[in-house]
Design a protein around this motif. Structure first.
Motif, PDB file in Angstrom:
ATOM      1  N   ALA A 414       0.837  -1.204   0.000  1.00 56.48           N
ATOM      2  CA  ALA A 414       0.000   0.000   0.000  1.00 56.48           C
ATOM      3  C   ALA A 414       0.869   1.251   0.000  1.00 56.48           C
ATOM      4  O   ALA A 414       0.580   2.241  -0.666  1.00 56.48           O
ATOM      5  N   GLN A 415       1.953   1.181   0.725  1.00 59.67           N
ATOM      6  CA  GLN A 415       2.870   2.331   0.779  1.00 59.67           C
ATOM      7  C   GLN A 415       3.404   2.644  -0.612  1.00 59.67           C
ATOM      8  O   GLN A 415       3.413   3.786  -1.065  1.00 59.67           O
ATOM      9  N   ILE A 416       3.843   1.603  -1.325  1.00 57.06           N
ATOM     10  CA  ILE A 416       4.440   1.851  -2.630  1.00 57.06           C
ATOM     11  C   ILE A 416       3.362   2.247  -3.650  1.00 57.06           C
ATOM     12  O   ILE A 416       3.610   3.053  -4.547  1.00 57.06           O
ATOM     13  N   LEU A 417       2.151   1.721  -3.468  1.00 57.08           N
ATOM     14  CA  LEU A 417       1.041   2.099  -4.348  1.00 57.08           C
ATOM     15  C   LEU A 417       0.748   3.587  -4.216  1.00 57.08           C
ATOM     16  O   LEU A 417       0.458   4.269  -5.199  1.00 57.08           O
ATOM     17  N   ASN A 418       0.835   4.083  -2.990  1.00 61.90           N
ATOM     18  CA  ASN A 418       0.467   5.479  -2.745  1.00 61.90           C
ATOM     19  C   ASN A 418       1.600   6.468  -2.921  1.00 61.90           C
ATOM     20  O   ASN A 418       1.376   7.674  -2.938  1.00 61.90           O
ATOM     21  N   LYS A 419       2.842   5.968  -3.026  1.00 66.99           N
ATOM     22  CA  LYS A 419       3.974   6.909  -3.128  1.00 66.99           C
ATOM     23  C   LYS A 419       4.590   6.970  -4.517  1.00 66.99           C
ATOM     24  O   LYS A 419       5.296   7.893  -4.854  1.00 66.99           O
ATOM     25  N   THR A 420       4.355   5.922  -5.335  1.00 62.18           N
ATOM     26  CA  THR A 420       5.052   5.860  -6.629  1.00 62.18           C
ATOM     27  C   THR A 420       4.384   6.772  -7.633  1.00 62.18           C
ATOM     28  O   THR A 420       3.179   6.702  -7.857  1.00 62.18           O
ATOM     29  N   ASN A 421       5.165   7.619  -8.272  1.00 58.96           N
ATOM     30  CA  ASN A 421       4.614   8.591  -9.208  1.00 58.96           C
ATOM     31  C   ASN A 421       5.100   8.382 -10.644  1.00 58.96           C
ATOM     32  O   ASN A 421       4.346   8.451 -11.597  1.00 58.96           O
ATOM     33  N   THR A 427      -1.644   5.428 -11.525  1.00 61.86           N
ATOM     34  CA  THR A 427      -1.521   6.259 -10.320  1.00 61.86           C
ATOM     35  C   THR A 427      -2.775   6.149  -9.463  1.00 61.86           C
ATOM     36  O   THR A 427      -3.264   7.124  -8.886  1.00 61.86           O
ATOM     37  N   ARG A 428      -3.285   4.935  -9.356  1.00 59.18           N
ATOM     38  CA  ARG A 428      -4.443   4.709  -8.493  1.00 59.18           C
ATOM     39  C   ARG A 428      -3.937   4.700  -7.052  1.00 59.18           C
ATOM     40  O   ARG A 428      -2.915   4.096  -6.753  1.00 59.18           O
ATOM     41  N   ARG A 429      -4.679   5.357  -6.150  1.00 59.07           N
ATOM     42  CA  ARG A 429      -4.280   5.401  -4.722  1.00 59.07           C
ATOM     43  C   ARG A 429      -5.336   4.684  -3.904  1.00 59.07           C
ATOM     44  O   ARG A 429      -6.528   4.800  -4.175  1.00 59.07           O
ATOM     45  N   MET A 430      -4.868   3.941  -2.900  1.00 62.75           N
ATOM     46  CA  MET A 430      -5.804   3.217  -2.052  1.00 62.75           C
ATOM     47  C   MET A 430      -5.214   3.055  -0.670  1.00 62.75           C
ATOM     48  O   MET A 430      -4.020   2.805  -0.524  1.00 62.75           O
ATOM     49  N   ALA A 431      -6.060   3.124   0.324  1.00 65.95           N
ATOM     50  CA  ALA A 431      -5.599   2.827   1.679  1.00 65.95           C
ATOM     51  C   ALA A 431      -5.338   1.328   1.778  1.00 65.95           C
ATOM     52  O   ALA A 431      -5.894   0.530   1.013  1.00 65.95           O
ATOM     53  N   ALA A 515      -2.536   9.387 -17.854  1.00 60.95           N
ATOM     54  CA  ALA A 515      -1.435  10.360 -17.793  1.00 60.95           C
ATOM     55  C   ALA A 515      -1.590  11.292 -16.597  1.00 60.95           C
ATOM     56  O   ALA A 515      -2.681  11.758 -16.293  1.00 60.95           O
ATOM     57  N   THR A 516      -0.463  11.535 -15.919  1.00 62.26           N
ATOM     58  CA  THR A 516      -0.408  12.560 -14.868  1.00 62.26           C
ATOM     59  C   THR A 516       0.786  13.446 -15.220  1.00 62.26           C
ATOM     60  O   THR A 516       1.489  13.196 -16.196  1.00 62.26           O
ATOM     61  N   GLN A 517       1.036  14.426 -14.368  1.00 61.28           N
ATOM     62  CA  GLN A 517       2.186  15.298 -14.646  1.00 61.28           C
ATOM     63  C   GLN A 517       3.508  14.585 -14.415  1.00 61.28           C
ATOM     64  O   GLN A 517       4.555  15.064 -14.819  1.00 61.28           O
ATOM     65  N   LYS A 518       3.435  13.418 -13.725  1.00 58.60           N
ATOM     66  CA  LYS A 518       4.694  12.818 -13.286  1.00 58.60           C
ATOM     67  C   LYS A 518       5.005  11.454 -13.905  1.00 58.60           C
ATOM     68  O   LYS A 518       6.100  10.949 -13.710  1.00 58.60           O
ATOM     69  N   ASN A 519       4.057  10.821 -14.629  1.00 61.55           N
ATOM     70  CA  ASN A 519       4.320   9.439 -15.027  1.00 61.55           C
ATOM     71  C   ASN A 519       4.666   9.288 -16.512  1.00 61.55           C
ATOM     72  O   ASN A 519       4.371   8.259 -17.140  1.00 61.55           O
ATOM     73  N   ASN A 520       5.337  10.264 -17.050  1.00 65.24           N
ATOM     74  CA  ASN A 520       5.733  10.174 -18.452  1.00 65.24           C
ATOM     75  C   ASN A 520       6.716   9.031 -18.697  1.00 65.24           C
ATOM     76  O   ASN A 520       6.741   8.448 -19.783  1.00 65.24           O
ATOM     77  N   ALA A 521       7.516   8.707 -17.652  1.00 65.44           N
ATOM     78  CA  ALA A 521       8.492   7.614 -17.792  1.00 65.44           C
ATOM     79  C   ALA A 521       7.757   6.315 -18.127  1.00 65.44           C
ATOM     80  O   ALA A 521       8.227   5.500 -18.922  1.00 65.44           O
ATOM     81  N   CYS A 522       6.587   6.143 -17.531  1.00 68.48           N
ATOM     82  CA  CYS A 522       5.803   4.934 -17.780  1.00 68.48           C
ATOM     83  C   CYS A 522       5.269   4.941 -19.218  1.00 68.48           C
ATOM     84  O   CYS A 522       5.325   3.938 -19.923  1.00 68.48           O
ATOM     85  N   ARG A 523       4.794   6.097 -19.648  1.00 71.28           N
ATOM     86  CA  ARG A 523       4.259   6.207 -20.997  1.00 71.28           C
ATOM     87  C   ARG A 523       5.343   5.892 -22.028  1.00 71.28           C
ATOM     88  O   ARG A 523       5.127   5.130 -22.966  1.00 71.28           O
TER      89      ARG A 523
END
Lengths: 547, 95
Positions: A414-421, A427-431, A515-523
């Motif tokens: 969960a930590q890595i799901l919520n912190k990785t950009n 970029t789905r976030r979940m508790a 797409a987000t402002q930060k995940n272009n590396a993934c694209r």
């Protein structure tokens, strides 16, 4: 921009809190809902109450002790008929009510710890007596609640004392006329802490503190005075304040926050001071990197961010000099540059008040984070000595291992799901609790990824999630920590996701990139991979392709 | 007490109260700003908060106490909470 709904339930008037939350532009943006007055327990127990017709991201409960534990009134009144077993039963019942609600509630439940009303807060010699001391039994109630509620991952017990330790907290007239028990300062502090809690759960905490040296980590100017004359420790009130500040920073480092130095000094002299000053709490190994030179600090911060592959928005810059603060603020608007107190006696308080470093759990990877980054530096230094990137990757002897999501790894997942950009498909976030609940659904599967190489173990640093739909398999989560990028792991992750996703041969496999402002590396990776590009930034695996 | 002094006290109280009000109901610092909840945008709770804040400001500046919530206030011919100007005159009359 996301807006998070928060239902507030209380047995006193909390309109000022609602107003503070409504008006605050600080992230995350919260839309508060004021529940019916003094209906906390009935609403929690009634799943069909109309208030639940609306979906909320979170709930905040703020009650008086006497409301949930009537027996406590006898303690306050020093009534001889006080029955401690009855009091503890009432507390356990309240805990069960909350835990039952938490099981069926998709979001997070925040609960303020219990406290005495201001007009009950008076000095008494009996206050801590185990027989009938008001503070004694209040502490016991809070401990019982904390122990009981901490087992549930979507319940967070908040320290209300933090809000109540503000001057002028109670106005009897506001209470009698409007059932408002606290002054504005208390509600303002509560609103700030609720935002802090949600920021933490949403993975918006900062990752790196970049620190100046002179008059920030020690008193004095090293270049002019020499390290022997710096004010640090030595039973001097200024020196003590700097030691405490360093201790506070070290505590953050132990919780996974990275520290770096950015100072205008002679590098050799500065490192000598750090090594040799007997009162230095922070040593060179506590800093993940340093830039000690005469360049503009903004340039140095960019260099640090590039070296560590950390976004500027994850960085805090602390410097005593208003001029340096200003230079960095103007050049790097994404970096947080707090106004810093002139007096070092207030440095620890200023650091605590930033409310940007926290996580719901501290993993082994967190504690070792600085070391992990230093190992990475060795990898990069090694890379310089090989003739090609391919040769470097092969020589690293990278090992890739996956595990299904489990109770043992879900906190870190969960930590890595919520912190990785950066390398994140959706970029789905979940508790943590939401992730775990979803994983129990037969149509959802999650795997965590562990990476190690000949230099060391990266730990858990990736996640793949998929959802089986009627006509297709959807990759819901596909992410890797930025620490492991650029060494072939991305391709291995893709192969793994495709293998798992194509086990059911009848279905299409989609990677819906958001797409987000930060995940272009993934694209960029997806565009150069074997996946075919569909419409709307979606990618898919064509059956005709080979892995 | 001078009118200007009381007006400034009321304005300081308004600054404090406005912090806990949403934008749409915040009070403006002008003499004809309506304070009566029945006639203006301030809620009953907002008026309570304003009363307490003004009493505190008054105590801070003069070391004296005034009571703006007694039954006497509501028996006045001119409603003291009609607007800031009427409240100012009332405070001067009881100070």
């Amino acid at each position: 921009m996301s807006i998070y709904s928060l239902l507030c339930l209380s047995d006193f008037t909390i309109d000022p809190l609602i107003a503070y939350l409504n008006e605050s532009s600080e992230q995350p943006i919260i839309e508060p809902f004021n529940g019916p007055f003094n209906q906390v327990i009935p609403i929690l127990m009634d799943a069909h109450h109309e208030i639940w017709n609306q979906k909320y991201d979170s709930v905040f409960l703020w009650t008086y002790t006497e409301s949930i534990c009537p027996e406590y009134v006898k303690v306050l009144e020093q009534d001889d008929s006080f029955d401690s077993d009855k009091l503890l039963n009432e507390v356990e019942l309240f805990a069960e009510i909350i835990k039952t609600k938490a099981q069926s509630f998709d979001g997070n439940i925040f609960i303020a710890d219990l406290h005495k009303r201001s007009f009950h807060s008076r000095f008494s010699m009996n206050d801590w007596k185990s027989t009938n001391g008001a503070s004694y039994w209040l502490a016991k109630i809070n401990l019982l609640l904390a122990d009981s509620l901490s087992e549930i991952s979507n319940i967070f017990f908040l320290n209300a004392q933090n809000w109540l330790q503000k001057e002028v907290l109670y106005h009897p007239k506001l209470w009698y006329m409007g059932k408002v028990p606290f002054s504005n300062t208390v509600f303002e502090a509560t609103a700030k802490d609720l935002k802090f809690a949600m920021r933490t759960l949403l993975g918006q905490s900062k990752k790196l503190i970049v620190l100046d040296l002179d008059n920030t980590l020690w008193g004095g100017v090293l270049g002019e005075e020499g390290y022997e004359n710096l004010r640090l420790g030595q039973s001097n009130h200024i020196g003590e304040a700097f030691v405490d500040f360093q201790l506070a920073l070290k505590k953050l480092k132990s919780a996974g926050i990275l520290l770096a130095i950015c100072s205008k000094n002679d590098e050799e002299i500065a490192l000598e001071a750090i090594e040799k000053h007997t009162e230095m709490v922070l040593k060179e190994e506590d800093f993940v990197t340093h830039r000690i030179n005469w360049k503009d600090k903004s340039d140095n911060i960019i260099s640090i961010a590039e070296e560590l592959n950390i976004g500027l928005q994850s960085i805090v810059f602390i410097d005593d000099s208003p001029a340096e603060q200003d230079q960095v603020r103007k050049q790097l608007s994404e970096v947080m540059v707090p106004e810093w107190p002139k007096d070092p006696a207030y440095y620890c308080g200023a650091l605590n008040e930033l409310k940007i470093f926290d996580s719901t759990s501290i993993s082994v990877e967190d504690r070792q984070k600085t070391d992990l980054y230093k190992i990475e530096q060795k990898r990069q230094e090694y890379k310089v000595n090989v003739t090609s990137k391919q040769e470097w990757i092969i020589s690293l002897d990278v090992k890739f291992r996956t595990e299904s999501l489990s109770k043992e790894n879900k906190a870190r997942a969960a930590q890595i799901l919520n912190k990785t950009n950066q390398f994140n498909l959706t970029t789905r976030r979940m508790a943590e609790n939401d992730l775990w609940v979803l994983s129990q659904n037969l149509n959802h599967r999650f795997w965590v990824v562990y990476i190690e190489d000949k230099f060391g173990n990266y730990g858990l640093c990736g996640l793949v999630g998929l959802e089986k739909k009627e006509e297709e398999i959807l990759i819901t989560d596909f992410l890797l920590s930025c620490r492991v990028l650029g060494r072939g792991v991305e391709d291995t992750l893709l192969n793994f996701a495709v293998e798992e996703g194509t086990k059911d041969h009848c279905k299409d496999l989609h990677f819906p990139f958001k797409a987000t402002q930060k995940n272009n590396a993934c694209r960029l990776f997806l565009e150069t991979s074997k996946l075919k590009k569909g419409e709307d930034d979606s990618f898919f695996w064509d059956e005709g392709l080979c892995l | 007490m001078k009118q200007d002094q009381v007006v400034q006290m009321i304005y300081k109280a308004i600054d404090e109260v406005n912090k806990s009000l949403t934008q749409d109901v915040r009070l403006e610092k002008k003499l004809d700003e309506v304070l009566n909840p029945a006639k203006g945008k301030l809620s009953s709770l907002g008026l309570i908060q304003l009363i307490v804040a003004i009493e505190q400001e008054f105590a801070k500046e003069t070391s004296e106490h005034i009571n703006l919530s007694s039954s006497v206030v509501f028996e006045q011919e001119v409603d003291p909470f009609e607007n800031i100007e009427t409240l100012t005159h009332y405070i001067i009359s009881i100070a």
